[in-house]
Every structure is written in structure tokens, then in C-alpha cells.
Design a protein around this motif. Structure first.
Motif, PDB file in Angstrom:
ATOM      1  N   PRO A  51      52.328  37.132  23.539  1.00 40.02           N
ATOM      2  CA  PRO A  51      51.762  36.330  22.452  1.00 40.02           C
ATOM      3  C   PRO A  51      50.543  35.546  22.909  1.00 40.02           C
ATOM      4  CG  PRO A  51      54.128  35.979  22.637  1.00 40.02           C
ATOM      5  CD  PRO A  51      53.707  36.775  23.829  1.00 40.02           C
ATOM      6  N   GLN A  52      49.439  35.650  22.173  1.00 39.76           N
ATOM      7  CA  GLN A  52      48.230  34.922  22.527  1.00 39.76           C
ATOM      8  C   GLN A  52      48.321  33.489  22.038  1.00 39.76           C
ATOM      9  OE1 GLN A  52      44.910  37.087  20.995  1.00 39.76           O
ATOM     10  NE2 GLN A  52      44.929  38.533  22.685  1.00 39.76           N
ATOM     11  N   GLY A  53      47.722  32.588  22.811  1.00 43.51           N
ATOM     12  CA  GLY A  53      47.700  31.191  22.427  1.00 43.51           C
ATOM     13  C   GLY A  53      48.962  30.429  22.785  1.00 43.51           C
ATOM     14  N   SER A  54      49.879  31.074  23.475  1.00 42.68           N
ATOM     15  CA  SER A  54      51.110  30.392  23.849  1.00 42.68           C
ATOM     16  C   SER A  54      50.964  29.753  25.220  1.00 42.68           C
ATOM     17  CB  SER A  54      52.270  31.388  23.877  1.00 42.68           C
ATOM     18  OG  SER A  54      52.039  32.340  24.896  1.00 42.68           O
ATOM     19  N   CYS A  55      51.800  28.750  25.501  1.00 41.53           N
ATOM     20  CA  CYS A  55      51.699  28.098  26.810  1.00 41.53           C
ATOM     21  C   CYS A  55      52.275  28.968  27.929  1.00 41.53           C
ATOM     22  CB  CYS A  55      52.333  26.728  26.804  1.00 41.53           C
ATOM     23  SG  CYS A  55      53.737  26.514  25.755  1.00 41.53           S
ATOM     24  N   CYS A  56      53.204  29.843  27.648  1.00 36.48           N
ATOM     25  CA  CYS A  56      53.777  30.706  28.677  1.00 36.48           C
ATOM     26  C   CYS A  56      52.954  31.970  28.899  1.00 36.48           C
ATOM     27  CB  CYS A  56      55.194  31.121  28.295  1.00 36.48           C
ATOM     28  SG  CYS A  56      56.360  29.778  28.264  1.00 36.48           S
ATOM     29  N   GLY A  57      52.116  32.332  27.953  1.00 36.11           N
ATOM     30  CA  GLY A  57      51.357  33.569  28.018  1.00 36.11           C
ATOM     31  C   GLY A  57      50.573  33.778  29.305  1.00 36.11           C
ATOM     32  N   PRO A  58      49.734  32.813  29.725  1.00 33.22           N
ATOM     33  CA  PRO A  58      48.953  33.033  30.945  1.00 33.22           C
ATOM     34  C   PRO A  58      49.826  33.252  32.185  1.00 33.22           C
ATOM     35  CG  PRO A  58      48.008  31.252  29.678  1.00 33.22           C
ATOM     36  CD  PRO A  58      49.319  31.614  29.022  1.00 33.22           C
ATOM     37  N   GLY A  59      50.907  32.511  32.306  1.00 27.73           N
ATOM     38  CA  GLY A  59      51.794  32.689  33.460  1.00 27.73           C
ATOM     39  C   GLY A  59      52.451  34.058  33.472  1.00 27.73           C
ATOM     40  N   LEU A  60      52.916  34.509  32.316  1.00 29.17           N
ATOM     41  CA  LEU A  60      53.536  35.833  32.230  1.00 29.17           C
ATOM     42  C   LEU A  60      52.497  36.927  32.455  1.00 29.17           C
ATOM     43  CD1 LEU A  60      55.903  35.122  29.245  1.00 29.17           C
ATOM     44  CD2 LEU A  60      56.561  35.487  31.618  1.00 29.17           C
ATOM     45  N   TRP A  61      51.289  36.699  31.994  1.00 30.07           N
ATOM     46  CA  TRP A  61      50.196  37.658  32.207  1.00 30.07           C
ATOM     47  C   TRP A  61      49.935  37.815  33.708  1.00 30.07           C
ATOM     48  CZ3 TRP A  61      47.848  40.817  28.885  1.00 30.07           C
ATOM     49  CH2 TRP A  61      46.639  41.392  29.258  1.00 30.07           C
ATOM     50  N   ILE A  62      49.887  36.693  34.416  1.00 33.02           N
ATOM     51  CA  ILE A  62      49.639  36.719  35.862  1.00 33.02           C
ATOM     52  C   ILE A  62      50.761  37.460  36.587  1.00 33.02           C
ATOM     53  CG2 ILE A  62      49.548  35.263  37.923  1.00 33.02           C
ATOM     54  CD1 ILE A  62      47.992  33.226  36.177  1.00 33.02           C
ATOM     55  N   ILE A  63      51.990  37.204  36.214  1.00 37.50           N
ATOM     56  CA  ILE A  63      53.119  37.889  36.853  1.00 37.50           C
ATOM     57  C   ILE A  63      53.006  39.392  36.656  1.00 37.50           C
ATOM     58  CG2 ILE A  63      55.620  38.271  36.725  1.00 37.50           C
ATOM     59  CD1 ILE A  63      55.830  35.232  36.051  1.00 37.50           C
ATOM     60  N   GLN A  64      52.671  39.819  35.460  1.00 35.53           N
ATOM     61  CA  GLN A  64      52.571  41.253  35.159  1.00 35.53           C
ATOM     62  C   GLN A  64      51.413  41.899  35.891  1.00 35.53           C
ATOM     63  OE1 GLN A  64      54.432  43.345  33.245  1.00 35.53           O
ATOM     64  NE2 GLN A  64      53.074  45.060  33.523  1.00 35.53           N
ATOM     65  N   TYR A  65      50.220  41.333  35.753  1.00 39.94           N
ATOM     66  CA  TYR A  65      49.018  41.987  36.248  1.00 39.94           C
ATOM     67  C   TYR A  65      48.710  41.715  37.715  1.00 39.94           C
ATOM     68  CZ  TYR A  65      48.011  43.880  31.759  1.00 39.94           C
ATOM     69  OH  TYR A  65      48.095  44.610  30.610  1.00 39.94           O
ATOM     70  N   ASN A  66      49.307  40.695  38.289  1.00 43.07           N
ATOM     71  CA  ASN A  66      49.069  40.411  39.701  1.00 43.07           C
ATOM     72  C   ASN A  66      49.545  41.561  40.585  1.00 43.07           C
ATOM     73  OD1 ASN A  66      47.967  38.550  41.558  1.00 43.07           O
ATOM     74  ND2 ASN A  66      50.029  38.066  42.232  1.00 43.07           N
ATOM     75  N   THR A  67      50.487  42.350  40.097  1.00 44.89           N
ATOM     76  CA  THR A  67      50.981  43.469  40.896  1.00 44.89           C
ATOM     77  C   THR A  67      49.915  44.533  41.114  1.00 44.89           C
ATOM     78  OG1 THR A  67      51.895  44.540  38.928  1.00 44.89           O
ATOM     79  CG2 THR A  67      53.386  43.120  40.181  1.00 44.89           C
ATOM     80  N   ILE A  68      48.892  44.592  40.256  1.00 47.49           N
ATOM     81  CA  ILE A  68      47.791  45.535  40.489  1.00 47.49           C
ATOM     82  C   ILE A  68      47.086  45.188  41.792  1.00 47.49           C
ATOM     83  CG2 ILE A  68      45.481  46.226  39.721  1.00 47.49           C
ATOM     84  CD1 ILE A  68      46.445  46.128  36.908  1.00 47.49           C
ATOM     85  N   LEU A  69      46.900  43.899  42.034  1.00 49.03           N
ATOM     86  CA  LEU A  69      46.193  43.477  43.239  1.00 49.03           C
ATOM     87  C   LEU A  69      46.995  43.786  44.501  1.00 49.03           C
ATOM     88  CD1 LEU A  69      44.840  40.080  41.917  1.00 49.03           C
ATOM     89  CD2 LEU A  69      43.684  42.292  41.980  1.00 49.03           C
ATOM     90  N   ASN A  70      48.281  44.023  44.350  1.00 50.28           N
ATOM     91  CA  ASN A  70      49.133  44.341  45.498  1.00 50.28           C
ATOM     92  C   ASN A  70      49.364  45.837  45.677  1.00 50.28           C
ATOM     93  OD1 ASN A  70      49.500  41.605  46.179  1.00 50.28           O
ATOM     94  ND2 ASN A  70      51.075  41.409  44.625  1.00 50.28           N
ATOM     95  N   LEU A  71      48.681  46.668  44.889  1.00 46.34           N
ATOM     96  CA  LEU A  71      48.797  48.110  45.090  1.00 46.34           C
ATOM     97  C   LEU A  71      48.247  48.465  46.464  1.00 46.34           C
ATOM     98  CD1 LEU A  71      47.706  49.541  41.622  1.00 46.34           C
ATOM     99  CD2 LEU A  71      50.001  49.459  42.587  1.00 46.34           C
ATOM    100  N   ASN A  72      48.684  49.571  46.996  1.00 38.82           N
ATOM    101  CA  ASN A  72      48.294  49.984  48.337  1.00 38.82           C
ATOM    102  C   ASN A  72      46.931  50.680  48.317  1.00 38.82           C
ATOM    103  OD1 ASN A  72      48.514  50.409  51.078  1.00 38.82           O
ATOM    104  ND2 ASN A  72      49.649  52.319  50.831  1.00 38.82           N
ATOM    105  N   PHE A  73      45.875  49.898  48.098  1.00 39.30           N
ATOM    106  CA  PHE A  73      44.534  50.450  48.089  1.00 39.30           C
ATOM    107  C   PHE A  73      44.081  50.705  49.519  1.00 39.30           C
ATOM    108  CE2 PHE A  73      44.367  47.847  44.108  1.00 39.30           C
ATOM    109  CZ  PHE A  73      44.284  48.924  43.245  1.00 39.30           C
ATOM    110  N   THR A  74      43.157  51.662  49.674  1.00 43.98           N
ATOM    111  CA  THR A  74      42.599  51.924  50.997  1.00 43.98           C
ATOM    112  C   THR A  74      41.720  50.752  51.406  1.00 43.98           C
ATOM    113  OG1 THR A  74      40.626  53.013  50.149  1.00 43.98           O
ATOM    114  CG2 THR A  74      42.563  54.409  50.527  1.00 43.98           C
ATOM    115  N   LYS A  75      41.364  50.700  52.681  1.00 43.68           N
ATOM    116  CA  LYS A  75      40.517  49.602  53.168  1.00 43.68           C
ATOM    117  C   LYS A  75      39.103  49.694  52.607  1.00 43.68           C
ATOM    118  CE  LYS A  75      39.330  52.022  57.406  1.00 43.68           C
ATOM    119  NZ  LYS A  75      39.318  51.978  58.850  1.00 43.68           N
ATOM    120  N   ARG A  76      38.761  50.804  51.985  1.00 46.67           N
ATOM    121  CA  ARG A  76      37.435  50.980  51.387  1.00 46.67           C
ATOM    122  C   ARG A  76      37.364  50.421  49.967  1.00 46.67           C
ATOM    123  NH1 ARG A  76      34.076  54.689  53.744  1.00 46.67           N
ATOM    124  NH2 ARG A  76      34.888  55.735  55.559  1.00 46.67           N
TER     125      ARG A  76
END
Length: 136
Positions: free
Chosen positions: A32-57
Motif C-alpha cells: 500500500p502506498q502512503g502507509s507508514c509501514c510501506g517503506p520498511g516492507l519495501w526495503i525488506i523485499q527489495y534489499n535482497t536484490i543487493l545481496n544477490l551473488n553478483f560477480t566482482k565486475r
């Protein structure tokens, strides 16, 4: 905490009111947009992309709901190959997480120190569809 989070995503409705008409539909996806919990839940969901096993390049950068992938190669072809390998990882994450990316809004851009006489095209794919070059 689980019950609180679960209730946050159940029995939600979206309304559209015009003149004297009101249309209601049940919302089953997204945060839900505009909610107080939205940004925190968004970070939990999408932060896992940054932890994917990308190459050093490859470096991944996130800002709100936008992502930037920077891939380095010794040649254009090498950078293109590495970028497509990383996009395969992103597609797999997308399917596991039940999150879709819009390939029409995703763009590619070639940055090089070398001066090229001809415009070099790169072919990067998202959802098995080629991405368009960013118009500069």
C-alpha cells in the motif's frame, strides 16, 4: 508480528470515485502506498536484490524502487555478456519473489573511455526481451 504483517496485506480495497459513481476492487498484490509501514516492507523485499551473488565486475545500486546495475568489461562484448549473466540472476530473483520488472521502462547505456566513431549497440535482455538504449 506475523499476524500484524499478515493483516496489513489482507482485506484491502482500492476505490475510484468520479461524479456520482464509485468503483471498488479488492487489492491482492503490492504494498500500500502512503502507509507508514510501506517503506520498511519495501526495503525488506527489495534489499535482497543487493545481496544477490553478483560477480566482482558488477555493482548494484538501489534508490527507492529503481535499480542501477553497472557492469565492467575489457570490451563491449565482454561487458554485454557479464550484464546478461547478471540479468539472468535478476530474472530468477524476480520469479522467486513474485515481483515483475517492466522491460519497456528499463534502459541500457554504454559508457566508455574510448572515443568511438560508430555507435556501438549492446544487447541486454530482461524477461527474454531486449532492452532499449537510453536516449541521451
Amino acid at each position: 508480528m506475523f499476524n500484524l504483517a499478515s493483516s496489513y496485506f489482507t482485506q484491502r480495497s482500492a476505490y475510484l470515485t468520479t461524479n456520482n459513481n464509485r468503483i471498488q476492487t479488492e487489492v491482492r498484490k503490492w504494498c500500500p502506498q502512503g502507509s507508514c509501514c510501506g517503506p520498511g516492507l519495501w526495503i525488506i523485499q527489495y534489499n535482497t536484490i543487493l545481496n544477490l551473488n553478483f560477480t566482482k565486475r558488477t555493482t548494484a545500486v538501489a534508490f527507492a524502487d529503481d535499480f542501477l546495475f553497472i557492469t565492467i568489461g575489457e570490451s563491449v562484448k565482454e561487458a554485454e555478456n557479464f550484464a546478461n549473466i547478471e540479468m539472468i540472476k535478476l530474472n530468477a530473483w524476480s520469479k522467486r519473489s513474485k515481483v515483475g520488472f517492466n522491460e519497456a521502462k528499463s534502459k541500457t547505456m554504454l559508457i566508455s573511455r574510448r572515443k568511438r566513431k560508430d555507435a556501438k549497440e549492446i544487447k541486454i535482455y530482461l524477461n527474454n526481451k531486449p532492452l532499449n538504449k537510453l536516449q541521451q
